[in-house]
Design a protein around this motif. Structure first.
Motif, short mmCIF file in Angstrom:
data_model
loop_
_atom_site.label_atom_id
_atom_site.label_comp_id
_atom_site.label_asym_id
_atom_site.label_seq_id
_atom_site.Cartn_x
_atom_site.Cartn_y
_atom_site.Cartn_z
N LYS A 39 19.23 81.00 -2.43
CA LYS A 39 18.56 80.25 -1.53
C LYS A 39 19.53 79.81 -0.12
O LYS A 39 19.16 79.69 0.87
N GLN A 40 20.72 79.77 -0.59
CA GLN A 40 21.83 79.00 0.19
C GLN A 40 22.75 80.06 0.91
O GLN A 40 23.25 79.85 2.04
N THR A 41 22.43 81.25 0.41
CA THR A 41 23.53 82.36 0.81
C THR A 41 22.90 83.31 1.65
O THR A 41 21.68 83.52 1.33
N PRO A 42 23.45 83.95 2.38
CA PRO A 42 22.88 85.44 3.36
C PRO A 42 22.66 86.45 2.36
O PRO A 42 23.10 86.55 1.37
N PRO A 43 21.69 87.12 2.56
CA PRO A 43 21.30 88.46 1.84
C PRO A 43 22.45 89.40 1.49
O PRO A 43 23.60 89.47 2.34
N LEU A 44 22.54 89.97 0.45
CA LEU A 44 23.55 90.92 0.12
C LEU A 44 23.73 91.98 1.04
O LEU A 44 22.67 92.47 1.63
N LYS A 45 24.76 92.63 1.77
CA LYS A 45 24.91 93.33 2.62
C LYS A 45 25.14 94.88 2.08
O LYS A 45 24.90 95.68 2.82
N THR A 46 25.59 94.84 1.01
CA THR A 46 25.96 96.43 0.37
C THR A 46 25.18 96.59 -0.91
O THR A 46 25.03 95.63 -1.49
N MET A 47 24.82 97.91 -1.06
CA MET A 47 24.26 98.34 -2.60
C MET A 47 25.46 97.72 -3.58
O MET A 47 24.96 97.57 -4.50
N GLU A 48 26.83 97.92 -3.26
CA GLU A 48 27.73 97.54 -4.49
C GLU A 48 27.67 96.05 -4.63
O GLU A 48 27.65 95.76 -5.79
N GLU A 49 27.45 95.09 -3.62
CA GLU A 49 27.37 93.79 -3.86
C GLU A 49 26.04 93.75 -4.81
O GLU A 49 26.35 92.74 -5.81
N ALA A 50 25.10 94.28 -4.46
CA ALA A 50 23.71 94.09 -5.43
C ALA A 50 23.78 94.52 -6.74
O ALA A 50 23.73 94.01 -7.58
N ARG A 51 24.81 95.66 -6.84
CA ARG A 51 24.91 96.19 -8.26
C ARG A 51 25.84 95.13 -9.21
O ARG A 51 25.39 95.09 -10.10
N GLU A 52 26.87 94.59 -8.41
CA GLU A 52 27.77 93.67 -9.02
C GLU A 52 26.91 92.41 -9.57
O GLU A 52 27.02 92.23 -10.80
N TRP A 81 18.17 100.55 -15.05
CA TRP A 81 17.77 101.56 -14.16
C TRP A 81 17.96 101.41 -12.63
O TRP A 81 18.46 102.23 -11.88
N TYR A 82 17.76 100.03 -12.29
CA TYR A 82 18.18 99.38 -11.02
C TYR A 82 19.49 99.66 -10.72
O TYR A 82 19.65 100.18 -9.39
N ILE A 83 20.44 99.56 -11.53
CA ILE A 83 21.98 99.62 -11.01
C ILE A 83 22.09 100.87 -10.81
O ILE A 83 22.90 101.13 -9.71
N HIS A 84 21.58 101.94 -11.54
CA HIS A 84 21.91 103.45 -11.54
C HIS A 84 21.14 104.12 -10.46
O HIS A 84 21.18 105.47 -10.31
N THR A 85 20.28 103.57 -9.67
CA THR A 85 19.30 104.00 -8.71
C THR A 85 20.20 104.27 -7.51
O THR A 85 20.79 103.17 -6.98
N ASP A 86 20.18 105.69 -6.86
CA ASP A 86 20.93 105.85 -5.77
C ASP A 86 20.17 105.85 -4.37
O ASP A 86 20.42 105.60 -3.39
N ASN A 87 18.84 106.38 -4.75
CA ASN A 87 17.83 106.55 -3.55
C ASN A 87 16.74 105.58 -3.72
O ASN A 87 16.04 105.61 -4.68
N TRP A 88 16.60 104.76 -2.70
CA TRP A 88 15.21 103.82 -2.92
C TRP A 88 14.28 104.23 -1.79
O TRP A 88 14.49 104.74 -0.64
N PHE A 89 13.17 104.53 -2.24
CA PHE A 89 11.89 104.74 -1.65
C PHE A 89 11.19 103.59 -1.12
O PHE A 89 10.86 102.76 -2.00
N THR A 90 10.42 103.41 0.06
CA THR A 90 9.62 102.55 0.57
C THR A 90 8.30 103.03 1.15
O THR A 90 8.32 104.38 1.63
N MET A 91 7.37 102.23 1.20
CA MET A 91 6.32 102.88 1.75
C MET A 91 6.17 102.51 3.20
O MET A 91 6.75 101.63 3.88
N THR A 92 5.74 103.90 3.84
CA THR A 92 6.01 104.02 5.38
C THR A 92 4.60 104.41 5.84
O THR A 92 4.27 105.64 5.52
N PRO A 93 3.92 103.78 6.80
CA PRO A 93 2.69 104.28 7.38
C PRO A 93 2.98 105.80 8.03
O PRO A 93 4.00 105.71 8.84
N GLN A 94 2.08 106.56 7.87
CA GLN A 94 2.42 107.98 8.59
C GLN A 94 1.06 108.19 9.41
O GLN A 94 -0.05 107.75 9.35
N VAL A 95 1.44 108.87 10.41
CA VAL A 95 0.28 109.10 11.74
C VAL A 95 -0.47 110.10 11.22
O VAL A 95 -0.17 111.20 10.51
#
Length: 122
Positions: A39-52, A81-95
Motif C-alpha cells: 500500500k505504501q510502495t509504487p508498483p513493481l516496474k519489471t517482471m524480474e522484481e515481481a518474480r523475486e 506457474w506464475y513465476i515461470h510464465t513468460d507471456n501474459w494475455f489480457t482481454m482486449t475488446p476487438q472491433v
C-alpha cells in the motif's frame, strides 16, 4: 491482482482459524508486512522484481504444512506457474466485422458406402 487477493485470503484464514504452528504465525506476519508495504510502495516496474517477490511468497507457502481446508503447498505450486510464465494475455475488446455468408458442406460416407451431403448456410 490475483496474487494479492490470494495473500489477503491467506491472512484472513490464518486470522480466523488461528496459527497452528510457529511457521504459520511467521508466515502470517510476513504476508501482513508485504500487504502493508504494498500500500505504501509504487508498483513493481519489471517482471524480474515481481518474480523475486513471488519466489519469497512461494517459499513461504511451501514451508507450511497442509491442514484441513488449507493446502498451502498447492498455493505455492500455483505461484510457481506464475513465476515461470513468460507471456501474459489480457482481454482486449476487438472491433466487430461482418463477412458475407458462407456455405459449409458436410460430406460423410454412410454405412452403405453412399455419400451423404448436407449444406448449412452461416
Amino acid at each position: 491482482s490475483r496474487v494479492l487477493s490470494g495473500l489477503e485470503t491467506f491472512l484472513k484464514y490464518i486470522t480466523r482459524t488461528g496459527s497452528k504452528t510457529e511457521a504459520e504465525a511467521a508466515a502470517a506476519i510476513t504476508v501482513k508486512e508485504m500487504l502493508d508495504k504494498k500500500k505504501q510502495t509504487p508498483p513493481l516496474k519489471t517482471m524480474e522484481e515481481a518474480r523475486e517477490k513471488l519466489i519469497i511468497i512461494r517459499d513461504l507457502m511451501w514451508s507450511l504444512k497442509p491442514r484441513s481446508g488449507a493446502r498451502f503447498d498447492a498455493a505455492g505450486d500455483v505461484l510457481t506457474w506464475y513465476i515461470h510464465t513468460d507471456n501474459w494475455f489480457t482481454m482486449t475488446p476487438q472491433v466487430g466485422m461482418k463477412s458475407p455468408k458462407i456455405e459449409i458442406r458436410n460430406v460423410d460416407i454412410g454405412r452403405d458406402s453412399c455419400v451423404i451431403q448436407t449444406k448449412k448456410n452461416l
